[in-house]
Design a protein around this motif. Structure first.
Motif, PDB file in Angstrom:
ATOM      1  N   ALA A 203       0.835  -1.207   0.000  1.00 42.13           N
ATOM      2  CA  ALA A 203       0.000   0.000   0.000  1.00 42.13           C
ATOM      3  C   ALA A 203       0.870   1.257   0.000  1.00 42.13           C
ATOM      4  O   ALA A 203       0.623   2.198  -0.773  1.00 42.13           O
ATOM      5  CB  ALA A 203      -0.927  -0.004   1.214  1.00 42.13           C
ATOM      6  N   GLN A 204       1.889   1.272   0.836  1.00 38.62           N
ATOM      7  CA  GLN A 204       2.775   2.436   0.896  1.00 38.62           C
ATOM      8  C   GLN A 204       3.491   2.639  -0.438  1.00 38.62           C
ATOM      9  O   GLN A 204       3.548   3.754  -0.954  1.00 38.62           O
ATOM     10  CB  GLN A 204       3.796   2.269   2.016  1.00 38.62           C
ATOM     11  CG  GLN A 204       4.666   3.479   2.211  1.00 38.62           C
ATOM     12  CD  GLN A 204       5.588   3.322   3.405  1.00 38.62           C
ATOM     13  OE1 GLN A 204       5.785   2.236   3.941  1.00 38.62           O
ATOM     14  NE2 GLN A 204       6.164   4.426   3.832  1.00 38.62           N
ATOM     15  N   GLN A 205       3.999   1.568  -1.002  1.00 39.54           N
ATOM     16  CA  GLN A 205       4.726   1.648  -2.280  1.00 39.54           C
ATOM     17  C   GLN A 205       3.828   2.158  -3.409  1.00 39.54           C
ATOM     18  O   GLN A 205       4.280   2.877  -4.289  1.00 39.54           O
ATOM     19  CB  GLN A 205       5.280   0.271  -2.636  1.00 39.54           C
ATOM     20  CG  GLN A 205       6.048   0.244  -3.928  1.00 39.54           C
ATOM     21  CD  GLN A 205       6.537  -1.163  -4.278  1.00 39.54           C
ATOM     22  OE1 GLN A 205       6.227  -2.130  -3.604  1.00 39.54           O
ATOM     23  NE2 GLN A 205       7.311  -1.257  -5.340  1.00 39.54           N
ATOM     24  N   HIS A 206       2.551   1.806  -3.366  1.00 32.96           N
ATOM     25  CA  HIS A 206       1.623   2.182  -4.431  1.00 32.96           C
ATOM     26  C   HIS A 206       0.716   3.350  -4.047  1.00 32.96           C
ATOM     27  O   HIS A 206      -0.269   3.621  -4.729  1.00 32.96           O
ATOM     28  CB  HIS A 206       0.788   0.961  -4.845  1.00 32.96           C
ATOM     29  CG  HIS A 206       1.610  -0.111  -5.468  1.00 32.96           C
ATOM     30  ND1 HIS A 206       1.953  -0.103  -6.803  1.00 32.96           N
ATOM     31  CD2 HIS A 206       2.212  -1.201  -4.940  1.00 32.96           C
ATOM     32  CE1 HIS A 206       2.712  -1.150  -7.063  1.00 32.96           C
ATOM     33  NE2 HIS A 206       2.886  -1.832  -5.951  1.00 32.96           N
ATOM     34  N   ARG A 207       1.095   4.025  -2.976  1.00 31.13           N
ATOM     35  CA  ARG A 207       0.373   5.216  -2.501  1.00 31.13           C
ATOM     36  C   ARG A 207      -1.109   4.959  -2.271  1.00 31.13           C
ATOM     37  O   ARG A 207      -1.967   5.732  -2.700  1.00 31.13           O
ATOM     38  CB  ARG A 207       0.590   6.384  -3.453  1.00 31.13           C
ATOM     39  CG  ARG A 207       2.040   6.788  -3.516  1.00 31.13           C
ATOM     40  CD  ARG A 207       2.251   7.966  -4.384  1.00 31.13           C
ATOM     41  NE  ARG A 207       3.668   8.307  -4.351  1.00 31.13           N
ATOM     42  CZ  ARG A 207       4.244   9.080  -5.219  1.00 31.13           C
ATOM     43  NH1 ARG A 207       3.547   9.624  -6.185  1.00 31.13           N
ATOM     44  NH2 ARG A 207       5.525   9.333  -5.130  1.00 31.13           N
ATOM     45  N   LEU A 208      -1.380   3.849  -1.596  1.00 34.78           N
ATOM     46  CA  LEU A 208      -2.747   3.499  -1.227  1.00 34.78           C
ATOM     47  C   LEU A 208      -2.916   3.686   0.271  1.00 34.78           C
ATOM     48  O   LEU A 208      -2.005   3.377   1.041  1.00 34.78           O
ATOM     49  CB  LEU A 208      -3.040   2.037  -1.573  1.00 34.78           C
ATOM     50  CG  LEU A 208      -2.962   1.660  -3.047  1.00 34.78           C
ATOM     51  CD1 LEU A 208      -2.943   0.149  -3.207  1.00 34.78           C
ATOM     52  CD2 LEU A 208      -4.133   2.262  -3.796  1.00 34.78           C
ATOM     53  N   THR A 209      -4.051   4.174   0.677  1.00 36.39           N
ATOM     54  CA  THR A 209      -4.375   4.280   2.093  1.00 36.39           C
ATOM     55  C   THR A 209      -5.190   3.059   2.480  1.00 36.39           C
ATOM     56  O   THR A 209      -6.201   2.762   1.838  1.00 36.39           O
ATOM     57  CB  THR A 209      -5.205   5.548   2.365  1.00 36.39           C
ATOM     58  OG1 THR A 209      -4.437   6.685   1.972  1.00 36.39           O
ATOM     59  CG2 THR A 209      -5.594   5.652   3.822  1.00 36.39           C
ATOM     60  N   VAL A 210      -4.761   2.340   3.501  1.00 38.11           N
ATOM     61  CA  VAL A 210      -5.501   1.177   3.972  1.00 38.11           C
ATOM     62  C   VAL A 210      -6.567   1.663   4.946  1.00 38.11           C
ATOM     63  O   VAL A 210      -6.260   2.144   6.035  1.00 38.11           O
ATOM     64  CB  VAL A 210      -4.574   0.140   4.634  1.00 38.11           C
ATOM     65  CG1 VAL A 210      -5.388  -1.010   5.230  1.00 38.11           C
ATOM     66  CG2 VAL A 210      -3.562  -0.382   3.620  1.00 38.11           C
TER      67      VAL A 210
END
Length: 129
Positions: free
Chosen positions: A42-49
């Motif tokens: 998620a961090q690598q792909h700029r996603l917020t969990v």
């Protein structure tokens, strides 16, 4: 509970789904690795969990699992645009691949992408095909 989001906010919101077999010597290891990999992905792909949802391993039909029902609820509400899972068998085992396809197709129909976070699958973009 997750507050209502605008389409701009949900562009990068995901749910991390964990359904891992419990080993006998280290029963929490697989689930912990799935969570770590999911957060890193998620961090690598700029996603917020938005949520981490877990289910006990064993029930082959994801629609019969309480956690997966929550995943569907979030997808149907438009709260998330991606579901992060370690590998396809977390959704449904290989012997029940038709159930996995049913669920991934349903998610896609609701505008939600399935992304696999296990390193060999993530290298290809982590997308369900």
């Amino acid at each position: 509970m997750i507050s209502a989001r605008t389409p701009q906010d949900t562009a990068a919101v995901a749910v991390l789904y964990v359904c891992a077999d419990r080993g006998t010597l280290m029963p929490d290891l697989a689930a912990e690795r799935a969570k770590e990999e999911g957060r890193a992905f998620a961090q690598q792909h700029r996603l917020t969990v938005a949520e981490v949802i877990t289910d006990e391993y064993g029930e082959p039909d994801p629609a019969r699992r309480q956690g997966w029902q929550r995943v569907r609820e979030l997808a149907q509400a438009g709260t998330v645009t991606a579901v992060l899972v370690r590998w396809p068998a977390a959704i449904a085992p290989e012997v029940a691949h038709d159930l996995r396809h049913r669920e991934t197709n349903w998610l896609q129909e609701h505008g939600v992408r399935v992304r696999y976070t296990w390193a060999p699958l993530a290298k290809t973009g982590g997308e369900d095909r």
